[in-house]
Motif scaffolding. Structure first.
Motif, PDB file in Angstrom:
ATOM      1  N   ALA A  56       0.782  -1.056  -0.027  1.00 11.14           N
ATOM      2  CA  ALA A  56       0.116   0.055   0.015  1.00 11.14           C
ATOM      3  C   ALA A  56       0.845   1.297  -0.122  1.00 11.14           C
ATOM      4  CB  ALA A  56      -1.150  -0.128   1.282  1.00 11.14           C
ATOM      5  N   ALA A  57       1.933   1.247   0.814  1.00  9.44           N
ATOM      6  CA  ALA A  57       2.705   2.410   0.880  1.00  9.44           C
ATOM      7  C   ALA A  57       3.520   2.647  -0.732  1.00  9.44           C
ATOM      8  CB  ALA A  57       3.764   2.118   1.895  1.00  9.44           C
ATOM      9  N   ALA A  58       3.890   1.398  -1.137  1.00 13.31           N
ATOM     10  CA  ALA A  58       4.696   1.783  -2.398  1.00 13.31           C
ATOM     11  C   ALA A  58       3.674   2.030  -3.554  1.00 13.31           C
ATOM     12  CB  ALA A  58       5.201   0.324  -2.667  1.00 13.31           C
ATOM     13  N   MET A  59       2.597   1.718  -3.390  1.00  9.22           N
ATOM     14  CA  MET A  59       1.542   2.180  -4.564  1.00  9.22           C
ATOM     15  C   MET A  59       1.069   3.635  -4.314  1.00  9.22           C
ATOM     16  SD  MET A  59      -0.871  -1.098  -4.477  1.00  9.22           S
ATOM     17  CE  MET A  59      -2.114  -0.360  -5.379  1.00  9.22           C
ATOM     18  N   LEU A  60       1.048   4.141  -3.001  1.00  9.68           N
ATOM     19  CA  LEU A  60       1.005   5.634  -2.979  1.00  9.68           C
ATOM     20  C   LEU A  60       2.115   6.426  -3.194  1.00  9.68           C
ATOM     21  CD1 LEU A  60      -0.727   5.440   0.898  1.00  9.68           C
ATOM     22  CD2 LEU A  60      -1.836   5.829  -1.566  1.00  9.68           C
ATOM     23  N   LEU A  61       3.300   5.748  -2.813  1.00  9.20           N
ATOM     24  CA  LEU A  61       4.466   6.664  -3.263  1.00  9.20           C
ATOM     25  C   LEU A  61       4.732   6.538  -4.890  1.00  9.20           C
ATOM     26  CD1 LEU A  61       7.208   7.922  -2.017  1.00  9.20           C
ATOM     27  CD2 LEU A  61       8.247   5.633  -2.008  1.00  9.20           C
ATOM     28  N   SER A  62       4.517   5.467  -5.288  1.00 13.64           N
ATOM     29  CA  SER A  62       4.409   5.598  -6.985  1.00 13.64           C
ATOM     30  C   SER A  62       3.730   6.612  -7.627  1.00 13.64           C
ATOM     31  CB  SER A  62       4.114   4.150  -7.543  1.00 13.64           C
ATOM     32  OG  SER A  62       2.751   3.776  -7.324  1.00 13.64           O
ATOM     33  N   GLN A  63       2.716   7.140  -6.900  1.00 12.94           N
ATOM     34  CA  GLN A  63       1.987   8.103  -7.584  1.00 12.94           C
ATOM     35  C   GLN A  63       2.512   9.364  -7.509  1.00 12.94           C
ATOM     36  OE1 GLN A  63      -1.170   7.468  -8.768  1.00 12.94           O
ATOM     37  NE2 GLN A  63      -0.740   5.332  -8.511  1.00 12.94           N
ATOM     38  N   VAL A  64       3.658   9.547  -6.708  1.00 11.65           N
ATOM     39  CA  VAL A  64       4.272  10.966  -6.627  1.00 11.65           C
ATOM     40  C   VAL A  64       5.708  10.772  -7.288  1.00 11.65           C
ATOM     41  CG1 VAL A  64       3.076  11.706  -4.796  1.00 11.65           C
ATOM     42  CG2 VAL A  64       5.204  10.209  -4.264  1.00 11.65           C
ATOM     43  N   LEU A  65       6.060   9.657  -7.697  1.00 10.28           N
ATOM     44  CA  LEU A  65       7.208   9.203  -8.366  1.00 10.28           C
ATOM     45  C   LEU A  65       7.023   8.833 -10.008  1.00 10.28           C
ATOM     46  CD1 LEU A  65       9.493   7.719  -5.781  1.00 10.28           C
ATOM     47  CD2 LEU A  65       9.510  10.164  -6.407  1.00 10.28           C
ATOM     48  N   PRO A  66       6.632   9.838 -10.736  1.00 14.00           N
ATOM     49  CA  PRO A  66       6.283   9.206 -12.064  1.00 14.00           C
ATOM     50  C   PRO A  66       7.360   8.399 -12.749  1.00 14.00           C
ATOM     51  CG  PRO A  66       6.349  11.655 -11.841  1.00 14.00           C
ATOM     52  CD  PRO A  66       6.823  11.225 -10.700  1.00 14.00           C
ATOM     53  N   GLY A  67       6.923   7.303 -13.326  1.00 14.82           N
ATOM     54  CA  GLY A  67       7.757   6.515 -14.132  1.00 14.82           C
ATOM     55  C   GLY A  67       8.365   5.498 -13.350  1.00 14.82           C
ATOM     56  N   VAL A  68       8.111   5.447 -12.008  1.00 21.92           N
ATOM     57  CA  VAL A  68       8.810   4.542 -11.077  1.00 21.92           C
ATOM     58  C   VAL A  68       7.531   3.375 -10.639  1.00 21.92           C
ATOM     59  CG1 VAL A  68       9.849   4.009  -8.804  1.00 21.92           C
ATOM     60  CG2 VAL A  68      10.433   6.015  -9.982  1.00 21.92           C
ATOM     61  N   SER A  69       7.615   2.180 -10.683  1.00 26.05           N
ATOM     62  CA  SER A  69       6.709   1.159 -10.477  1.00 26.05           C
ATOM     63  C   SER A  69       6.718   0.958  -8.993  1.00 26.05           C
ATOM     64  CB  SER A  69       6.864   0.058 -11.337  1.00 26.05           C
ATOM     65  OG  SER A  69       6.226  -0.942 -10.796  1.00 26.05           O
TER      66      SER A  69
END
Length: 365
Positions: A56-69
């Motif tokens: 869940a944390a990784a999915m949220l963080l990926s929203q603010v890091l474009p291009g990072v899965s």
């Protein structure tokens, strides 16, 4: 001394006879036998909860890091946790479930992204290019790995990941072909190579498309046919602009569909190599059948957008949790000892797949 796991012991022989006496409890009445000591059972909840929380944390963080899965973030978090923090032993059962059961469930849900109608709209020539990319990429990478002397198991994982759909294909192939203890280390090595070279492709494909003056649709088809991860294809297609993104994603999903037949072929090969005495995996793994069932469901039933969005969210969450669990099985010191040959294999495989893809796209266009 009698064995602690045995319920009987041999008494001293008398007159040529051996008597078998039941083991009695200390301070117990005669004739009372000791119950069998149960094996300790650890719950899977702690490890599962941690994997899902990190996902869940990784999915949220990926929203603010474009291009990072999110998958990449979760893998990095797993490796960091395993090498910087002592993970409690109580997490192990749940992490094992995450790395296997959740992974396969995520691959099953991946089928909801593939609609046969969209793929057929590409036309027979472009579909032939997709088949050529996957088949040529796998066979060519296997030959390159053999020439370089790279471990056969790792070579197969790299071949599948680079030719089909990145980390999901690596993990799926590992589940079919690599049941040994070094399974996780090979898997993470292949996934790390997917991340490294797929990220480079995000930058290289749009730049080379501009140098070659490719139309956005041709460049998008090239991106979808050559880049490893779906998320990486989305990033590259967005960078190209125009109609590139939609076409890139559809071509990439055509490659994803080939995950099922490739896994079936690998499973059949494992059965042949296992022989009558060896471990024989199922002819078609259950998760592959589930993947195909989801493809048919998406193609036949008009599913609402909300259902597809939920399916996509669950698929990402399950795969991300599985990637974290796999990452916790990696020791950086051993990963750094991989050496230059796997890197050379990954570089040459990327060049091979991208060359087949560009040649095919230009030919059919």
């Amino acid at each position: 001394m009698p064995s602690s796991r045995s319920a009987v012991y041999r008494a001293p022989a008398r007159a040529g006879k051996v008597l078998l006496m039941p083991r009695t409890l200390p301070h117990a009445r005669p004739g009372t036998t000791a119950p069998a000591s149960p094996e300790p059972r650890r719950g899977v909840l702690p490890g599962l909860a941690l994997s899902l929380a990190v996902a869940a944390a990784a999915m949220l963080l990926s929203q603010v890091l474009p291009g990072v899965s999110a998958l990449v973030i979760a893998i990095a978090a797993g490796i960091a946790s395993a090498n910087l923090l002592p993970l409690p032993a109580a997490l192990s059962p749940g992490l094992a479930v995450s790395s296997k059961k959740l992974l396969r469930a995520g691959i099953v849900l991946l089928g909801l992204q593939v609609a046969l109608q969209d793929l057929l709209a590409l036309g027979a020539p472009m579909l032939a290019v997709v088949v050529a990319v996957v088949a040529g990429g796998i066979l060519g990478t296997v030959l390159i790995g053999r020439a370089l002397g790279v471990d056969r198991g790792l070579t197969i994982l790299v071949a599948c990941g680079f030719s089909i759909c990145g980390a999901a294909a690596v993990a799926a192939a590992a589940g079919v072909t690599d049941p040994e203890e070094e399974h996780e280390e090979r898997t993470i090595t292949a996934i790390a190579l997917v991340v490294l070279f797929g990220t480079l492709m995000i930058l290289m494909v749009p730049a080379l498309a501009a140098v070659l003056h490719l139309d956005p649709e041709i460049a998008g088809a090239w991106a979808g046919a050559s880049i490893h991860e779906v998320a990486q294809v989305v990033a590259a297609g967005g960078a190209i602009g125009g109609a590139a993104l939609t076409l890139a994603v559809i071509v990439k999903l055509a490659r994803v569909l080939l995950l099922a037949p490739v896994m079936a072929v690998l499973s059949l090969q494992q059965r042949r190599e296992g022989g009558a005495e060896g471990r024989r995996p199922p002819l078609v793994p259950l998760f592959v059948l589930g993947f195909l069932a989801m493809v048919l469901l998406r193609s036949i039933v008009p599913l609402p957008d909300g259902v597809l969005d939920v399916g996509r969210l669950l698929q990402t969450a399950l795969l991300t949790a599985a990637m974290f669990a796999l990452g916790t099985g990696v020791k950086v010191r051993r990963l750094l000892q991989v050496g230059p040959r796997p890197l050379a294999l990954a570089a040459l495989s990327t060049l091979l797949v991208s060359t087949i893809a560009l040649g095919g796209v230009l030919l059919v266009s």
